[in-house]
Write a protein that holds these residues in place. Sequence first.
Motif, PDB file in Angstrom:
ATOM      1  N   TYR A  96      67.587   2.469  60.123  1.00 16.99           N
ATOM      2  CA  TYR A  96      67.896   3.670  59.783  1.00 16.99           C
ATOM      3  C   TYR A  96      69.412   3.639  59.833  1.00 16.99           C
ATOM      4  CZ  TYR A  96      63.112   4.851  60.979  1.00 16.99           C
ATOM      5  OH  TYR A  96      61.866   4.859  61.114  1.00 16.99           O
ATOM      6  N   CYS A  97      70.027   4.698  58.995  1.00 20.75           N
ATOM      7  CA  CYS A  97      71.415   4.885  58.899  1.00 20.75           C
ATOM      8  C   CYS A  97      71.877   6.388  58.857  1.00 20.75           C
ATOM      9  CB  CYS A  97      72.016   4.132  57.829  1.00 20.75           C
ATOM     10  SG  CYS A  97      73.738   4.114  57.238  1.00 20.75           S
ATOM     11  N   GLU A  98      72.988   6.603  59.259  1.00 19.83           N
ATOM     12  CA  GLU A  98      73.557   7.943  59.002  1.00 19.83           C
ATOM     13  C   GLU A  98      74.903   7.672  58.628  1.00 19.83           C
ATOM     14  OE1 GLU A  98      73.260  12.269  60.823  1.00 19.83           O
ATOM     15  OE2 GLU A  98      74.257  10.976  62.295  1.00 19.83           O
ATOM     16  N   TYR A  99      75.498   8.259  57.809  1.00 21.50           N
ATOM     17  CA  TYR A  99      76.902   8.185  57.377  1.00 21.50           C
ATOM     18  C   TYR A  99      77.066   9.689  56.707  1.00 21.50           C
ATOM     19  CZ  TYR A  99      80.971   6.022  55.171  1.00 21.50           C
ATOM     20  OH  TYR A  99      82.375   5.482  54.712  1.00 21.50           O
ATOM     21  N   GLY A 100      77.824  10.334  57.353  1.00 23.09           N
ATOM     22  CA  GLY A 100      78.406  11.753  57.004  1.00 23.09           C
ATOM     23  C   GLY A 100      77.150  12.572  56.927  1.00 23.09           C
ATOM     24  N   ASP A 101      76.649  13.169  56.045  1.00 22.36           N
ATOM     25  CA  ASP A 101      75.427  13.879  55.858  1.00 22.36           C
ATOM     26  C   ASP A 101      74.432  13.077  55.360  1.00 22.36           C
ATOM     27  OD1 ASP A 101      76.550  13.924  53.237  1.00 22.36           O
ATOM     28  OD2 ASP A 101      75.198  16.031  52.872  1.00 22.36           O
ATOM     29  N   LEU A 102      74.639  11.804  54.942  1.00 21.84           N
ATOM     30  CA  LEU A 102      73.710  10.712  54.256  1.00 21.84           C
ATOM     31  C   LEU A 102      72.869  10.333  55.332  1.00 21.84           C
ATOM     32  CD1 LEU A 102      74.342   8.292  51.474  1.00 21.84           C
ATOM     33  CD2 LEU A 102      73.453   7.597  53.899  1.00 21.84           C
ATOM     34  N   ARG A 103      71.704  10.223  55.100  1.00 23.12           N
ATOM     35  CA  ARG A 103      70.701   9.559  56.109  1.00 23.12           C
ATOM     36  C   ARG A 103      70.053   8.456  55.281  1.00 23.12           C
ATOM     37  NH1 ARG A 103      69.051  14.007  60.412  1.00 23.12           N
ATOM     38  NH2 ARG A 103      70.760  14.112  61.288  1.00 23.12           N
ATOM     39  N   MET A 104      69.563   7.455  55.963  1.00 23.42           N
ATOM     40  CA  MET A 104      68.818   6.398  55.058  1.00 23.42           C
ATOM     41  C   MET A 104      67.741   5.696  55.956  1.00 23.42           C
ATOM     42  SD  MET A 104      70.004   2.716  54.152  1.00 23.42           S
ATOM     43  CE  MET A 104      69.444   2.186  55.725  1.00 23.42           C
ATOM     44  N   ALA A 105      66.503   5.375  55.255  1.00 24.65           N
ATOM     45  CA  ALA A 105      65.636   4.645  55.752  1.00 24.65           C
ATOM     46  C   ALA A 105      65.330   3.387  55.016  1.00 24.65           C
ATOM     47  CB  ALA A 105      64.476   5.418  56.223  1.00 24.65           C
ATOM     48  N   GLY A 155      61.484  11.645  61.910  1.00 24.00           N
ATOM     49  CA  GLY A 155      61.269  11.522  63.580  1.00 24.00           C
ATOM     50  C   GLY A 155      62.220  10.445  64.053  1.00 24.00           C
ATOM     51  N   HIS A 156      62.953   9.549  63.567  1.00 20.83           N
ATOM     52  CA  HIS A 156      63.880   8.930  64.163  1.00 20.83           C
ATOM     53  C   HIS A 156      64.920   9.646  64.597  1.00 20.83           C
ATOM     54  CE1 HIS A 156      66.757   5.418  64.740  1.00 20.83           C
ATOM     55  NE2 HIS A 156      67.589   6.285  64.208  1.00 20.83           N
ATOM     56  N   PHE A 157      65.463  10.530  63.675  1.00 20.45           N
ATOM     57  CA  PHE A 157      66.709  11.436  63.969  1.00 20.45           C
ATOM     58  C   PHE A 157      66.261  12.515  65.006  1.00 20.45           C
ATOM     59  CE2 PHE A 157      68.433   9.108  60.638  1.00 20.45           C
ATOM     60  CZ  PHE A 157      69.757   8.921  60.997  1.00 20.45           C
ATOM     61  N   ALA A 158      64.904  13.084  65.050  1.00 24.44           N
ATOM     62  CA  ALA A 158      64.498  13.852  66.060  1.00 24.44           C
ATOM     63  C   ALA A 158      64.680  13.271  67.353  1.00 24.44           C
ATOM     64  CB  ALA A 158      63.098  14.221  65.626  1.00 24.44           C
ATOM     65  N   ALA A 159      64.497  11.831  67.477  1.00 23.81           N
ATOM     66  CA  ALA A 159      64.353  11.251  68.752  1.00 23.81           C
ATOM     67  C   ALA A 159      65.831  11.013  69.153  1.00 23.81           C
ATOM     68  CB  ALA A 159      63.689   9.965  68.753  1.00 23.81           C
ATOM     69  N   PHE A 160      66.770  10.589  68.427  1.00 24.34           N
ATOM     70  CA  PHE A 160      68.084  10.192  68.864  1.00 24.34           C
ATOM     71  C   PHE A 160      69.317  11.019  68.260  1.00 24.34           C
ATOM     72  CE2 PHE A 160      65.288   6.544  68.124  1.00 24.34           C
ATOM     73  CZ  PHE A 160      65.263   6.003  69.711  1.00 24.34           C
ATOM     74  N   GLU A 161      69.010  12.121  67.445  1.00 27.65           N
ATOM     75  CA  GLU A 161      70.218  12.759  66.922  1.00 27.65           C
ATOM     76  C   GLU A 161      71.066  13.521  68.082  1.00 27.65           C
ATOM     77  OE1 GLU A 161      70.591  15.735  63.308  1.00 27.65           O
ATOM     78  OE2 GLU A 161      68.876  16.286  64.568  1.00 27.65           O
ATOM     79  N   ASP A 162      72.281  13.475  68.065  1.00 29.66           N
ATOM     80  CA  ASP A 162      73.202  14.305  68.896  1.00 29.66           C
ATOM     81  C   ASP A 162      73.414  15.472  68.081  1.00 29.66           C
ATOM     82  OD1 ASP A 162      75.416  15.426  70.106  1.00 29.66           O
ATOM     83  OD2 ASP A 162      76.165  13.538  70.547  1.00 29.66           O
ATOM     84  N   HIS A 163      72.969  16.628  68.723  1.00 31.05           N
ATOM     85  CA  HIS A 163      73.001  17.719  67.987  1.00 31.05           C
ATOM     86  C   HIS A 163      74.574  18.372  67.816  1.00 31.05           C
ATOM     87  CE1 HIS A 163      68.554  18.170  67.486  1.00 31.05           C
ATOM     88  NE2 HIS A 163      68.586  17.784  68.670  1.00 31.05           N
ATOM     89  N   VAL A 164      75.214  17.956  68.614  1.00 32.82           N
ATOM     90  CA  VAL A 164      76.641  18.362  68.415  1.00 32.82           C
ATOM     91  C   VAL A 164      77.243  17.608  67.474  1.00 32.82           C
ATOM     92  CG1 VAL A 164      78.993  18.704  69.798  1.00 32.82           C
ATOM     93  CG2 VAL A 164      76.563  19.040  70.882  1.00 32.82           C
ATOM     94  N   LYS A 165      77.014  16.402  67.405  1.00 30.40           N
ATOM     95  CA  LYS A 165      77.803  15.418  66.547  1.00 30.40           C
ATOM     96  C   LYS A 165      77.065  14.845  65.185  1.00 30.40           C
ATOM     97  CE  LYS A 165      80.357  13.361  70.376  1.00 30.40           C
ATOM     98  NZ  LYS A 165      80.732  12.370  71.165  1.00 30.40           N
ATOM     99  N   THR A 166      75.883  15.604  65.032  1.00 31.26           N
ATOM    100  CA  THR A 166      75.046  15.014  63.749  1.00 31.26           C
ATOM    101  C   THR A 166      75.765  15.245  62.529  1.00 31.26           C
ATOM    102  OG1 THR A 166      73.068  15.542  62.566  1.00 31.26           O
ATOM    103  CG2 THR A 166      74.152  17.625  63.597  1.00 31.26           C
ATOM    104  N   GLY A 167      75.550  14.215  61.748  1.00 27.44           N
ATOM    105  CA  GLY A 167      76.190  14.264  60.232  1.00 27.44           C
ATOM    106  C   GLY A 167      75.872  15.395  59.517  1.00 27.44           C
ATOM    107  N   LEU A 168      74.469  16.081  60.102  1.00 32.23           N
ATOM    108  CA  LEU A 168      74.389  17.365  59.026  1.00 32.23           C
ATOM    109  C   LEU A 168      75.003  18.371  59.201  1.00 32.23           C
ATOM    110  CD1 LEU A 168      70.416  17.480  59.372  1.00 32.23           C
ATOM    111  CD2 LEU A 168      71.810  16.250  57.785  1.00 32.23           C
ATOM    112  N   ARG A 169      76.120  18.243  60.340  1.00 30.66           N
ATOM    113  CA  ARG A 169      77.124  19.310  60.641  1.00 30.66           C
ATOM    114  C   ARG A 169      78.577  18.576  60.287  1.00 30.66           C
ATOM    115  NH1 ARG A 169      77.994  20.490  66.002  1.00 30.66           N
ATOM    116  NH2 ARG A 169      78.944  22.506  65.491  1.00 30.66           N
ATOM    117  N   VAL A 170      78.753  17.563  59.527  1.00 29.30           N
ATOM    118  CA  VAL A 170      80.086  17.133  59.121  1.00 29.30           C
ATOM    119  C   VAL A 170      81.173  18.002  58.805  1.00 29.30           C
ATOM    120  CG1 VAL A 170      79.038  14.832  58.877  1.00 29.30           C
ATOM    121  CG2 VAL A 170      79.479  16.357  56.845  1.00 29.30           C
ATOM    122  N   ARG A 171      80.687  19.037  57.858  1.00 30.19           N
ATOM    123  CA  ARG A 171      81.812  20.010  57.398  1.00 30.19           C
ATOM    124  C   ARG A 171      82.160  21.001  58.613  1.00 30.19           C
ATOM    125  NH1 ARG A 171      80.106  21.048  51.266  1.00 30.19           N
ATOM    126  NH2 ARG A 171      80.038  18.668  50.756  1.00 30.19           N
TER     127      ARG A 171
END
Length: 184
Positions: A96-105, A155-171
């Motif tokens: 898995y990868c997160e880069y900005g708002d991009l996520r990958m499996a 599932g991966h990001f539900a388990a490990f995402e930091d809701h304060v620093k998530t890439g989905l909030r990059v802007r």
Amino acid sequence: GLCCGHHGIWGKGNGTLPLNVVEEAIRVPLILRHLSGIQRGERRSECVDHLDLFQTLVEAASVPLPSDRSTTYPGRSFLRLLSGDTPDTPWRTVQYCEYGDLRMARSARHKLVTRHLEGRSELFDLVKDPRETVSYLNEPDYRAITAEMTQQIEGHFAAFEDHVKTGLRVRELPRHNDTEAWRV
């Protein structure tokens, strides 16, 4: 991790807009030396990342992680792989990868890339198209793979995402430099 003209890109994952995770940008060799227990000349095919390296160095140094920590670290020590031992549980088959708002499996055969702010997603078949030139996302034969990998990412990001620093909030997050690709 540096594309030197591969895919027409000069740079890394931020060498394009939107951001990318082409193989040349994410499949960086890891070379370790002088860590006790590493077998000389060992070559492994398992995918590991910086989160796994953190766990491996912590284990190699015999440093216990705080038992009262409130976060779960997504990485896993690969020290047993380096020593030629079989891990207690099989190594993961999806990276898995997160880069900005991009996520990958990425599995051995497929790579699903999702870009949340602009909505442009891609599914690559790395066996049929190792240069990642064709997205199979909307192909009927790949719908089940897309659905499965989408669930894996969620599932991966539900388990490990930091809701304060998530890439989905990059802007919404504070600007770190003037060239953050997701702000363009």
